[in-house]
Design a protein around this motif. Structure first.
Motif, PDB file in Angstrom:
ATOM      1  N   LEU A   1       7.913  19.180 104.189  1.00 30.52           N
ATOM      2  CA  LEU A   1       6.921  20.032 104.039  1.00 30.52           C
ATOM      3  C   LEU A   1       7.195  21.500 105.077  1.00 30.52           C
ATOM      4  CD1 LEU A   1       4.308  21.153 102.422  1.00 30.52           C
ATOM      5  CD2 LEU A   1       3.098  19.509 103.839  1.00 30.52           C
ATOM      6  N   LYS A   2       7.343  20.847 106.153  1.00 28.60           N
ATOM      7  CA  LYS A   2       7.384  21.818 107.534  1.00 28.60           C
ATOM      8  C   LYS A   2       8.702  22.718 107.364  1.00 28.60           C
ATOM      9  CE  LYS A   2       8.442  21.736 112.422  1.00 28.60           C
ATOM     10  NZ  LYS A   2       8.624  20.718 113.556  1.00 28.60           N
ATOM     11  N   LYS A   3       9.741  21.980 106.763  1.00 30.31           N
ATOM     12  CA  LYS A   3      10.749  22.767 106.460  1.00 30.31           C
ATOM     13  C   LYS A   3      10.572  23.967 105.312  1.00 30.31           C
ATOM     14  CE  LYS A   3      15.763  21.859 105.252  1.00 30.31           C
ATOM     15  NZ  LYS A   3      15.808  21.971 103.656  1.00 30.31           N
ATOM     16  N   SER A   4       9.803  23.480 104.233  1.00 29.87           N
ATOM     17  CA  SER A   4       9.519  24.839 103.377  1.00 29.87           C
ATOM     18  C   SER A   4       8.645  25.653 103.735  1.00 29.87           C
ATOM     19  CB  SER A   4       8.728  24.059 101.870  1.00 29.87           C
ATOM     20  OG  SER A   4       8.857  22.823 101.814  1.00 29.87           O
ATOM     21  N   TYR A   5       7.700  25.301 104.721  1.00 31.95           N
ATOM     22  CA  TYR A   5       6.655  26.036 105.259  1.00 31.95           C
ATOM     23  C   TYR A   5       7.636  27.234 106.135  1.00 31.95           C
ATOM     24  CZ  TYR A   5       3.583  28.043 109.146  1.00 31.95           C
ATOM     25  OH  TYR A   5       3.254  28.692 109.929  1.00 31.95           O
ATOM     26  N   LEU A   6       8.234  26.811 106.822  1.00 30.80           N
ATOM     27  CA  LEU A   6       9.175  27.669 107.816  1.00 30.80           C
ATOM     28  C   LEU A   6      10.208  28.600 106.943  1.00 30.80           C
ATOM     29  CD1 LEU A   6       9.761  25.092 110.866  1.00 30.80           C
ATOM     30  CD2 LEU A   6       8.272  27.034 110.802  1.00 30.80           C
ATOM     31  N   GLU A   7      10.546  28.086 105.943  1.00 32.89           N
ATOM     32  CA  GLU A   7      11.405  28.912 105.097  1.00 32.89           C
ATOM     33  C   GLU A   7      10.692  29.852 104.347  1.00 32.89           C
ATOM     34  OE1 GLU A   7      14.960  25.590 103.948  1.00 32.89           O
ATOM     35  OE2 GLU A   7      13.445  26.337 102.362  1.00 32.89           O
ATOM     36  N   GLU A   8       9.561  29.618 103.954  1.00 31.83           N
ATOM     37  CA  GLU A   8       8.654  30.631 103.513  1.00 31.83           C
ATOM     38  C   GLU A   8       8.263  31.843 104.372  1.00 31.83           C
ATOM     39  OE1 GLU A   8       5.160  28.747 101.496  1.00 31.83           O
ATOM     40  OE2 GLU A   8       5.014  30.419 100.088  1.00 31.83           O
ATOM     41  N   LYS A   9       7.731  31.259 105.516  1.00 30.19           N
ATOM     42  CA  LYS A   9       7.244  32.066 106.547  1.00 30.19           C
ATOM     43  C   LYS A   9       8.466  33.055 107.061  1.00 30.19           C
ATOM     44  CE  LYS A   9       6.705  30.848 110.848  1.00 30.19           C
ATOM     45  NZ  LYS A   9       6.099  30.457 112.235  1.00 30.19           N
ATOM     46  N   ASN A  10       9.651  32.422 107.293  1.00 27.44           N
ATOM     47  CA  ASN A  10      10.846  33.234 107.871  1.00 27.44           C
ATOM     48  C   ASN A  10      11.328  34.085 106.816  1.00 27.44           C
ATOM     49  OD1 ASN A  10      11.139  32.275 110.330  1.00 27.44           O
ATOM     50  ND2 ASN A  10      12.455  30.550 109.470  1.00 27.44           N
ATOM     51  N   HIS A  11      11.146  34.042 105.306  1.00 28.70           N
ATOM     52  CA  HIS A  11      11.383  34.864 104.323  1.00 28.70           C
ATOM     53  C   HIS A  11      10.438  36.152 104.484  1.00 28.70           C
ATOM     54  CE1 HIS A  11      12.141  36.436 100.477  1.00 28.70           C
ATOM     55  NE2 HIS A  11      10.662  36.582 100.114  1.00 28.70           N
ATOM     56  N   TYR A  12       9.417  36.007 104.681  1.00 30.34           N
ATOM     57  CA  TYR A  12       8.332  37.050 104.902  1.00 30.34           C
ATOM     58  C   TYR A  12       8.361  37.921 106.098  1.00 30.34           C
ATOM     59  CZ  TYR A  12       6.396  35.860 100.245  1.00 30.34           C
ATOM     60  OH  TYR A  12       6.299  35.647  99.048  1.00 30.34           O
ATOM     61  N   LYS A  13       8.858  36.966 107.208  1.00 30.20           N
ATOM     62  CA  LYS A  13       8.992  37.579 108.529  1.00 30.20           C
ATOM     63  C   LYS A  13      10.478  38.802 108.494  1.00 30.20           C
ATOM     64  CE  LYS A  13       9.950  35.971 112.990  1.00 30.20           C
ATOM     65  NZ  LYS A  13       9.879  34.593 113.823  1.00 30.20           N
ATOM     66  N   THR A  14      11.335  38.245 107.483  1.00 27.61           N
ATOM     67  CA  THR A  14      12.403  39.214 107.371  1.00 27.61           C
ATOM     68  C   THR A  14      12.147  40.247 106.497  1.00 27.61           C
ATOM     69  OG1 THR A  14      13.838  37.233 107.338  1.00 27.61           O
ATOM     70  CG2 THR A  14      14.816  39.059 106.549  1.00 27.61           C
ATOM     71  N   MET A  15      11.395  40.162 105.553  1.00 28.62           N
ATOM     72  CA  MET A  15      10.675  41.251 104.766  1.00 28.62           C
ATOM     73  C   MET A  15      10.146  42.313 105.391  1.00 28.62           C
ATOM     74  SD  MET A  15       7.829  40.953 101.661  1.00 28.62           S
ATOM     75  CE  MET A  15       6.609  41.011 103.219  1.00 28.62           C
ATOM     76  N   LEU A  16       9.132  41.578 106.417  1.00 35.52           N
ATOM     77  CA  LEU A  16       8.497  42.711 107.177  1.00 35.52           C
ATOM     78  C   LEU A  16       9.262  43.370 108.323  1.00 35.52           C
ATOM     79  CD1 LEU A  16       5.593  43.410 108.448  1.00 35.52           C
ATOM     80  CD2 LEU A  16       5.606  41.417 109.947  1.00 35.52           C
ATOM     81  N   ARG A  17      10.341  42.682 108.707  1.00 36.39           N
ATOM     82  CA  ARG A  17      11.225  43.220 109.706  1.00 36.39           C
ATOM     83  C   ARG A  17      12.112  44.441 109.041  1.00 36.39           C
ATOM     84  NH1 ARG A  17      11.533  43.887 114.746  1.00 36.39           N
ATOM     85  NH2 ARG A  17      11.089  41.637 115.237  1.00 36.39           N
ATOM     86  N   LYS A  18      12.349  44.268 107.784  1.00 35.25           N
ATOM     87  CA  LYS A  18      13.048  45.216 106.940  1.00 35.25           C
ATOM     88  C   LYS A  18      12.113  46.642 106.903  1.00 35.25           C
ATOM     89  CE  LYS A  18      16.309  42.600 104.390  1.00 35.25           C
ATOM     90  NZ  LYS A  18      16.480  41.857 103.065  1.00 35.25           N
ATOM     91  N   ARG A  19      11.004  46.279 106.549  1.00 37.84           N
ATOM     92  CA  ARG A  19       9.962  47.423 106.451  1.00 37.84           C
ATOM     93  C   ARG A  19       9.642  48.318 107.552  1.00 37.84           C
ATOM     94  NH1 ARG A  19       4.943  44.504 103.278  1.00 37.84           N
ATOM     95  NH2 ARG A  19       5.861  44.083 101.209  1.00 37.84           N
ATOM     96  N   ALA A  20       9.839  47.399 108.628  1.00 40.12           N
ATOM     97  CA  ALA A  20       9.560  48.059 109.909  1.00 40.12           C
ATOM     98  C   ALA A  20      10.517  48.810 110.353  1.00 40.12           C
ATOM     99  CB  ALA A  20       9.016  47.115 110.902  1.00 40.12           C
ATOM    100  N   ASP A  21      11.848  48.300 110.210  1.00 40.07           N
ATOM    101  CA  ASP A  21      13.219  48.931 110.494  1.00 40.07           C
ATOM    102  C   ASP A  21      13.264  50.260 109.579  1.00 40.07           C
ATOM    103  OD1 ASP A  21      13.807  47.141 112.257  1.00 40.07           O
ATOM    104  OD2 ASP A  21      15.219  46.049 111.000  1.00 40.07           O
ATOM    105  N   ALA A  22      12.834  50.259 108.432  1.00 38.17           N
ATOM    106  CA  ALA A  22      12.912  51.388 107.397  1.00 38.17           C
ATOM    107  C   ALA A  22      11.846  52.498 107.812  1.00 38.17           C
ATOM    108  CB  ALA A  22      12.305  50.893 105.894  1.00 38.17           C
ATOM    109  N   PHE A  23      10.582  52.081 108.477  1.00 34.53           N
ATOM    110  CA  PHE A  23       9.876  53.233 108.849  1.00 34.53           C
ATOM    111  C   PHE A  23      10.231  53.888 109.921  1.00 34.53           C
ATOM    112  CE2 PHE A  23       5.923  54.759 111.070  1.00 34.53           C
ATOM    113  CZ  PHE A  23       5.274  55.314 109.918  1.00 34.53           C
ATOM    114  N   VAL A  24      10.751  52.878 110.962  1.00 35.29           N
ATOM    115  CA  VAL A  24      11.203  53.457 112.572  1.00 35.29           C
ATOM    116  C   VAL A  24      12.363  54.106 112.206  1.00 35.29           C
ATOM    117  CG1 VAL A  24      12.041  52.750 114.737  1.00 35.29           C
ATOM    118  CG2 VAL A  24      10.032  51.453 113.973  1.00 35.29           C
ATOM    119  N   GLU A  25      13.252  53.657 111.506  1.00 35.84           N
ATOM    120  CA  GLU A  25      14.712  54.610 111.289  1.00 35.84           C
ATOM    121  C   GLU A  25      14.291  56.138 110.665  1.00 35.84           C
ATOM    122  OE1 GLU A  25      17.346  52.674 108.444  1.00 35.84           O
ATOM    123  OE2 GLU A  25      17.245  50.954 110.024  1.00 35.84           O
TER     124      GLU A  25
END
Lengths: 414, 414
Positions: free
Chosen positions: A317-341
């Motif tokens: 369960l911890k593994k699925s949770y961390l995967e899910e969280k990391n998926h959205y963390k990456t999504m957020l990072r891409k959005r922020a990079d797009a904005f900053v660039e």
């Protein structure tokens, strides 16, 4: 306004929340023009590209599969023991300081700030934070008759202003003897700044020097509400190790929030974490926070606590949770990079962004700018010192477009 | 104990909760001797005859069927509007007073008491309640530097001591000018007493007389946490109508808890309800409570609020909920009747019980009696003035047996 029936200290003007007001306008525009034509960056919660709140499946499956009576029952006053253990693991990961650590459950991150402010400052005290700050700090402070005072978060070169922090801190503690400073890091709200490990060293060296005066009581409140969306791995937690072996008269209190990292905003689940070299001081912290909890909200959300505990006690369960969280963390990072660039491309000045849900744009006329942007169906929150763009709530393609629109409006106001 | 790092006002001794300690012993005995041989009357929550917590199906089906993002999102700071409306309906039923009413969500009933005490009393103030009282009143009061003072709940004939209330109230308010009295009714914790409509008339006549001195500010906090398990129909809510057309300087604040009536203990859902003849005073109450909420816990449990709202907005669901609640209300009544009847038979003296989860037994040596009863596998909570037997947690046949066992032990201590 003269109080009618309330006590003098409890008279407050009725005021509308400016964020909810502008969020309401954004919703109206979405209904009228369609979500594809509206950039709604008002709400501080993680949304998918269609503007729908993200609720982690791993979290809500766990909660909903729990027997009803486990959710229905009262929690222990200090919090469910297995939850408090899970908080230590989730919060520090591999970077637990070598110190006496005590954890007490609170309703969200707000409850942890309340506990720290109430128990470690006196009425009339000044509490230090940066000039860009999350406005409820002011609400929490003034409720108990404390005052928020600030130092400039960034120096003229746009770097973190450790010198400003130090000189303001020294000035107040020399006079007040007891001082709490609130440092909102990593992923500061509203700027997205994260204090670097080197900057932490600088701050802690200064505090250790100050602590040589044993009359001084130094309390550092580390508000890490957005830590789960900072950095790539766990490197943004490395600074926790620096809280090892501090002098007894430096107490670090950290605020843990399950709101963002577990998408549990509305479940009101968090914790206050005391970190001290001295066991008695850690025990004193615990007794004090348990008393405050009992006297304010009694106990916390049991189902939410057990959900966090179950996730950290079940490897799969911890593994699925961390995967899910990391998926959205990456999504957020891409959005922020797009904005900053794109801000760079069009010459829109930002305060330094490193992590998290928000990016801030310095602006002398934030209310006018926010108002003018609504005409272009761009909705951003006006703050005292600028505009807050919530990348957490806006799809990547819109994060690409937004900077030029904001620049245009701001240039028009000059 | 000298404070080490906490502020002076926040130094509290670490103490174990006596209820949790004795509950732990009861669980141990259950494991050892089997639940059929143990009478565990320690916990203040509704249990079935097998000692398992009752969680209403209507409530938890509604909660669990809600989309995840509805549970995950933040609630409005004051509470979800549809919830606040549902609270008015659920709380007053047909007995809504003719007054300006404002409702603000709080974490359980405790949050409502905190809001009232913090906003309507000053540091150093005395707050009046009866000598049998729920001990967290003391915790809530002392946290903010207030003091609980008491009058005798029952007179020498065992009737409600309105005279004692009045004389103590008058003595304090003549001196203090502002006075909050906490009246825990119906189904008082720990005695099960419910103030009758005639007694309310007597109290309110007295207060209206006192209110002629316009310098006096009178705040009556009505703690109705157990109201859903009082009376047969809604007759125990009739007294709410008496709060119509009170003088401006009498503010009634009621505490609503979803813990018992919706078996939502662990979800931390409640509300503070302000009742005033004066609209400005009602608005002042609202602004003050919203500020306190923002400054302490930010906002409440959204899923729990929406569950209550949905139940009251769906006639069929409301019907199942009310049937379910009434079923357990009847079960509780039978248990209490069994206990009271058998106490009479064996000559065990009780304080007057009318409604609710608890029955109290006056006793000079409560700790010794509770300890001696554990030898007979009977677990009751010792209080300052006696023993508390939680009929909510004990099957009817055991409620029949318990009085004689308690009588025997108490006689042995004389």
């Amino acid at each position: 306004m003269k109080p009618l029936m309330v006590a003098n200290h409890a008279k407050w003007p009725a005021k509308d929340d400016p964020i909810f007001a502008i969020a309401g306008k954004a919703q109206e525009a979405t209904r009228k023009y369609g979500s594809e034509n509206v950039i709604n960056s008002t709400l501080g919660a993680l949304m998918n590209d269609e503007g729908k709140l993200i609720a982690f499946k791993s979290v809500f499956d766990t909660l909903k599969n729990m027997p009803n009576e486990e959710i229905a029952a009262y929690a222990a006053i200090a919090g469910m023991p297995q939850y408090l253990d899970a908080v230590v693991e989730a919060f520090f990961t591999e970077h637990k300081p070598d110190a006496h650590i005590r954890v007490v459950a609170t309703p969200g991150g707000t409850g942890s700030i309340k506990e720290a402010v109430w128990n470690y400052t006196n009425e009339g005290d000044e509490i230090l934070t940066s000039d860009w700050f999350w406005s409820p700090y002011q609400t929490i402070a003034e409720e108990g008759g404390r005052n928020i005072v600030t130092y400039k978060l960034f120096d003229d070169e746009g770097n973190y202003n450790t010198e400003g922090f130090k000189s303001r801190f020294k000035e107040i503690i020399d006079r007040q003897k007891r001082l709490m400073a609130i440092i909102n890091t990593p992923a500061h709200n509203p700027t997205g700044y994260s204090v670097s490990d080197e900057e932490w060293d600088d701050i802690l060296d200064f505090l250790k020097e100050e602590a040589k005066d044993l009359e001084k009581k130094i309390i550092i409140f580390v508000d890490s509400a957005y830590i789960d969306f900072a950095g790539v791995g766990d490197e943004r937690r490395a600074f926790f190790e620096k809280f090892s072996n501090l002098p007894d008269n430096i107490l670090v209190i950290a605020g843990f929030s399950a709101s963002k990292g577990f998408t549990m905003y509305g479940l009101r689940n968090g914790a206050v974490v005391g970190i001290s070299s001295n066991e008695e001081i850690a025990n004193e912290f615990y007794a004090s926070c348990v008393h405050t909890g009992r006297a304010n909200w009694s106990n916390g959300n049991r189902g939410a606590m057990l959900t966090v505990a179950e996730i950290f006690n079940n490897e799969e369960l911890k593994k699925s949770y961390l995967e899910e969280k990391n998926h959205y963390k990456t999504m957020l990072r891409k959005r922020a990079d797009a904005f900053v660039e794109n801000a760079e491309k069009c010459g829109l000045e930002l305060v330094p962004y490193r992590d998290g849900f928000f990016i801030s744009i310095p602006c002398d006329k934030p209310y006018e700018a926010s108002e003018a942007l609504t005409k272009k169906n761009v909705f951003v929150v006006p703050l005292g010192k600028g505009l807050r763009f919530a990348v957490c709530a806006v799809a990547e393609d819109k994060c690409r477009k937004a900077p030029a629109l904001i620049k245009e409006v701001m240039d028009g106001l000059k």
